[in-house]
Enzyme design. Sequence first.
Site, short mmCIF file in Angstrom:
data_model
loop_
_atom_site.label_atom_id
_atom_site.label_comp_id
_atom_site.label_asym_id
_atom_site.label_seq_id
_atom_site.Cartn_x
_atom_site.Cartn_y
_atom_site.Cartn_z
N CYS A 37 111.55 -0.95 -68.75
CA CYS A 37 110.31 -1.52 -69.73
C CYS A 37 110.43 -2.66 -70.52
CB CYS A 37 109.97 -0.22 -70.68
SG CYS A 37 109.14 1.37 -69.81
N CYS A 41 106.88 -1.30 -74.91
CA CYS A 41 106.08 -0.24 -74.29
C CYS A 41 105.80 0.85 -75.03
CB CYS A 41 107.15 0.11 -72.87
SG CYS A 41 106.13 1.38 -72.00
N CYS A 68 108.02 -0.57 -65.09
CA CYS A 68 107.09 0.58 -65.51
C CYS A 68 105.61 0.16 -65.42
CB CYS A 68 107.42 0.45 -66.99
SG CYS A 68 106.00 1.44 -67.94
N CYS A 71 103.72 -0.99 -68.97
CA CYS A 71 104.10 -2.13 -69.88
C CYS A 71 104.26 -3.27 -68.91
CB CYS A 71 105.14 -1.84 -70.73
SG CYS A 71 106.73 -1.73 -70.01
ZN LIG Z 1 106.80 0.76 -69.92
#
Ligand SMILES: [Zn+2]
Length: 346
Positions: A37, A41, A68, A71
């Site tokens: 991330c 995030c 991810c 994000c």
């Molecule tokens: Zn994330």
Amino acid sequence: MTERPLTDDEAWAAVLRRDRAFDGQFVTGVLSTGIYCRPSCAARHPRRENVRFFATPAEAEAASLRPCKRCSPKDVARDERAVLAAIAAIKAAEEPPALAELAEAAGYSPTHFQRVFTRHTGLSPAAYARALREERARAALSDEGTVTDAIYAAGYSAPSRFYDETKGRLGMTASAWANGGKGATIHWAVVDTTLGRMLVAATDKGVCRLSFDEGEEALRARFPKADLVEGGEEFAALLGQVVASVEAPANGFAHIPLDVKGTAFQEACWKALREIPAGETRTYAQIAAAAGNPKAVRAAGSANARNNVAVLIPCHRVIRTGGDLGGYAYGLDIKRELLRREEAGD
Ligand SMILES: [Zn+2]
């Protein structure tokens, strides 16, 4: 910024703050889920012992982690460019661009772009455009000029839009007015003027009381449920404009914002009063006609009497048919002097 790499503790602290300023400086790998991330995030924070930090997305992927979906850690630079481009478009546009239009320019879906923009600015694109215009309108209002000029300059298509959009979000709502100022904060001061001691009180929206020979007690009786605050920095600037207008009413005071509420007919009467040129007078019958109901002469008189804001809603410009000066809530000396100054162009 220093060249020194972040320590893991500093990186973890940035993650816990969801600090957007660190996006692009490192990514957070979560070994238990196999994803990585950006620091900001919005997903729930992983447990510290499952986290490893990587300088770049490529390093995280070399450790078999996947980006991810929430994000999009690989899109930091692209997001930044997209948000900056959208801000520039909003600032340059006459009408705020639609979300779909901004998203398309960025190559994102509207939902995703809204999320990216909000993460960067703290506001949705629509709220950002609204805040920008309000800020411009307020800045313009504090300079010389009329309210209408200021509103057009701030990019509103018509004055009514400004009042629609700001209504209820600044100053007192109609229900607060009906309820002793409940929920409103009112700044006030009593100052010496050449017309005597003057009370000025204002909400965030504008002046809600101007009177002579009154103090805090009278103000509290009028707004028993409001939060009364003496002085204040922003209020001082407004107070300066009000005093200048009272000392030299012929210079005009349409630029001073007001926060007043009445019946539709009372508000129409107050508007008619504001439209009387300085140096001229009208009768109650003329005000009633200008407010749209020529027969409501007595109601026009009562609208005059219920005016909360002396001078700036110039009820002193109303005289009796035949030229008699009529009455004035604060005494005929003040009325006579205001009319004299306006006629003399002072
Ligand atoms: Zn994330």
